[in-house]
Motif scaffolding. Structure first.
Motif, mmCIF file in Angstrom:
data_model
loop_
_atom_site.group_PDB
_atom_site.id
_atom_site.type_symbol
_atom_site.label_atom_id
_atom_site.label_comp_id
_atom_site.label_asym_id
_atom_site.label_seq_id
_atom_site.Cartn_x
_atom_site.Cartn_y
_atom_site.Cartn_z
ATOM 1 N N LEU A 233 0.816 -1.216 0.000
ATOM 2 C CA LEU A 233 0.000 0.000 0.000
ATOM 3 C C LEU A 233 0.855 1.274 0.000
ATOM 4 O O LEU A 233 0.596 2.204 0.766
ATOM 5 C CB LEU A 233 -0.943 0.002 1.209
ATOM 6 N N ILE A 234 1.852 1.331 -0.867
ATOM 7 C CA ILE A 234 2.675 2.529 -0.991
ATOM 8 C C ILE A 234 1.942 3.517 -1.895
ATOM 9 O O ILE A 234 1.574 3.180 -3.020
ATOM 10 C CB ILE A 234 4.058 2.190 -1.561
ATOM 11 N N GLY A 235 1.698 4.723 -1.399
ATOM 12 C CA GLY A 235 0.947 5.710 -2.168
ATOM 13 C C GLY A 235 -0.546 5.444 -2.211
ATOM 14 O O GLY A 235 -1.269 6.073 -2.980
ATOM 15 N N ARG A 236 -0.996 4.515 -1.380
ATOM 16 C CA ARG A 236 -2.425 4.202 -1.308
ATOM 17 C C ARG A 236 -2.850 4.116 0.152
ATOM 18 O O ARG A 236 -2.151 3.501 0.973
ATOM 19 C CB ARG A 236 -2.744 2.874 -2.001
ATOM 20 N N LEU A 237 -3.960 4.741 0.466
ATOM 21 C CA LEU A 237 -4.533 4.684 1.809
ATOM 22 C C LEU A 237 -5.780 3.809 1.753
ATOM 23 O O LEU A 237 -6.741 4.117 1.048
ATOM 24 C CB LEU A 237 -4.896 6.091 2.290
ATOM 25 N N LEU A 238 -5.741 2.700 2.484
ATOM 26 C CA LEU A 238 -6.875 1.777 2.539
ATOM 27 C C LEU A 238 -7.768 2.179 3.704
ATOM 28 O O LEU A 238 -7.322 2.249 4.852
ATOM 29 C CB LEU A 238 -6.383 0.344 2.720
ATOM 30 N N LEU A 239 -9.043 2.453 3.398
ATOM 31 C CA LEU A 239 -10.020 2.884 4.400
ATOM 32 C C LEU A 239 -11.027 1.764 4.640
ATOM 33 O O LEU A 239 -11.518 1.151 3.687
ATOM 34 C CB LEU A 239 -10.756 4.140 3.931
ATOM 35 N N TYR A 240 -11.343 1.518 5.906
ATOM 36 C CA TYR A 240 -12.319 0.486 6.260
ATOM 37 C C TYR A 240 -13.410 1.102 7.120
ATOM 38 O O TYR A 240 -13.126 1.773 8.123
ATOM 39 C CB TYR A 240 -11.641 -0.650 7.028
ATOM 40 N N ASP A 241 -14.642 0.904 6.725
ATOM 41 C CA ASP A 241 -15.811 1.342 7.483
ATOM 42 C C ASP A 241 -16.484 0.102 8.052
ATOM 43 O O ASP A 241 -17.109 -0.666 7.311
ATOM 44 C CB ASP A 241 -16.766 2.116 6.560
ATOM 45 N N GLY A 242 -16.345 -0.096 9.340
ATOM 46 C CA GLY A 242 -16.872 -1.306 9.952
ATOM 47 C C GLY A 242 -18.383 -1.367 9.976
ATOM 48 O O GLY A 242 -18.964 -2.445 9.841
ATOM 49 N N LEU A 243 -19.054 -0.216 10.143
ATOM 50 C CA LEU A 243 -20.511 -0.215 10.194
ATOM 51 C C LEU A 243 -21.121 -0.531 8.829
ATOM 52 O O LEU A 243 -22.154 -1.200 8.736
ATOM 53 C CB LEU A 243 -21.018 1.138 10.704
ATOM 54 N N ALA A 244 -20.485 -0.028 7.779
ATOM 55 C CA ALA A 244 -20.984 -0.283 6.420
ATOM 56 C C ALA A 244 -20.386 -1.545 5.809
ATOM 57 O O ALA A 244 -20.811 -1.974 4.735
ATOM 58 C CB ALA A 244 -20.678 0.903 5.511
ATOM 59 N N ALA A 245 -19.392 -2.135 6.490
ATOM 60 C CA ALA A 245 -18.675 -3.300 5.959
ATOM 61 C C ALA A 245 -18.136 -3.011 4.566
ATOM 62 O O ALA A 245 -18.347 -3.786 3.625
ATOM 63 C CB ALA A 245 -19.572 -4.540 5.949
ATOM 64 N N SER A 246 -17.415 -1.879 4.423
ATOM 65 C CA SER A 246 -16.904 -1.484 3.116
ATOM 66 C C SER A 246 -15.451 -1.055 3.192
ATOM 67 O O SER A 246 -14.989 -0.538 4.208
ATOM 68 C CB SER A 246 -17.736 -0.329 2.542
ATOM 69 N N PHE A 247 -14.740 -1.293 2.087
ATOM 70 C CA PHE A 247 -13.358 -0.849 1.926
ATOM 71 C C PHE A 247 -13.294 0.156 0.778
ATOM 72 O O PHE A 247 -14.021 0.034 -0.210
ATOM 73 C CB PHE A 247 -12.442 -2.028 1.603
ATOM 74 N N GLN A 248 -12.391 1.104 0.911
ATOM 75 C CA GLN A 248 -12.148 2.087 -0.147
ATOM 76 C C GLN A 248 -10.649 2.387 -0.167
ATOM 77 O O GLN A 248 -9.998 2.440 0.886
ATOM 78 C CB GLN A 248 -12.938 3.370 0.124
#
Length: 256
Positions: A233-248
């Motif tokens: 994940l160099i140059g990329r930020l992985l976001l996790y929303d636990g309530l929505a069960a989603s990754f971005q």
């Protein structure tokens, strides 16, 4: 990572232990030897550090350093799964070392029972190939990022909120596939937020399992970096929303 063959040789017991890694073409026997040769420092033996240390020890990382100046408390046990009720009041570094020894006797542990500061950061970090940030303090995060950059050490860093978290990998001394310098921590977060703006976990709360998700993602990035598997994940930020069960995933780049 260059090490003596005796240091990276896998015993029959280790071959059996890591059999599910060795059959993976992306890791194999050579990747497992690289894991055994690796020296990884984990800052914090708390919510994020617990799954990081557990999974890196289980994966066969040869040397794990643990930095933490805190002691195990009852309120930690809702999320800090490295520790248990019997270790309340014990230094988290010592509790972590005991847990890792039970999990994998082939992994050596170096404990640093102290707070990382500008005075000791360089001396501590130079003994390691890679660093994982499991802290919950903005001052320490910036210190860690700046020190890793100056020492050309990759840094896996993460943060958690109440139900969400993020992970990225920093290697600003490298260049991307287009010859551009890889981004710094300050390209993503130019400066710390004002004091009091972001509430602590004790103030806002945090779901215990969330720290397990994000810490496990950090451990996965470390394994990829060591073995060369996949794209870190160099140059990329992985976001996790636990309530929505989603990754971005958000891409970011060097600003100067």
């Amino acid at each position: 990572m260059e090490n003596d063959m005796n240091e990276t040789h896998l015993s029959p017991e280790e071959v059996a232990r890591y059999a599910r890694h060795i059959v993976l073409k992306e890791i194999g026997g050579s990747g497992q030897q690289q894991l055994k040769a690796a020296r990884v420092l984990v800052l914090g033996a708390g919510g994020l550090g617990s799954p990081v240390l557990n999974y890196l020890a289980a994966a066969g990382v040869g040397l794990l350093g643990v930095v933490d100046d805190d002691k195990v408390s009852l309120s930690n046990l809702q999320r800090q799964i490295l520790h248990d009720s019997a270790n309340i009041g014990m230094a988290k570094t010592e509790s972590a070392a005991q847990a890792i020894a039970r999990l994998n006797p082939h992994t050596r542990v170096v404990t640093h029972t102290l707070r990382l500061t500008a005075d000791n950061a360089v001396d501590i970090l130079t003994a390691y190939d890679m660093v994982v940030d499991g802290s919950d303090n903005f001052e320490v995060r910036y210190l860690l990022a700046d020190t890793c950059e100056s020492l050309n050490i990759p840094l896996v860093t993460a943060a958690v909120g109440r139900f969400d978290g993020s992970v990225t990998v920093l290697a600003p001394y490298q260049q991307d596939d287009k010859g551009r310098p890889c981004p710094r921590f300050r390209d993503l977060f130019p400066e710390p937020p004002p004091p009091g703006l972001v509430p602590s976990c004790s103030e806002a709360g945090v779901v215990g399992a969330l720290t397990g998700v994000i810490g496990t993602l950090e451990a996965m990035e470390v394994i990829k970096l060591i073995t060369g598997a996949g794209e870190p994940l160099i140059g990329r930020l992985l976001l996790y929303d636990g309530l929505a069960a989603s990754f971005q995933t958000i891409r970011y780049s060097r600003k100067q």
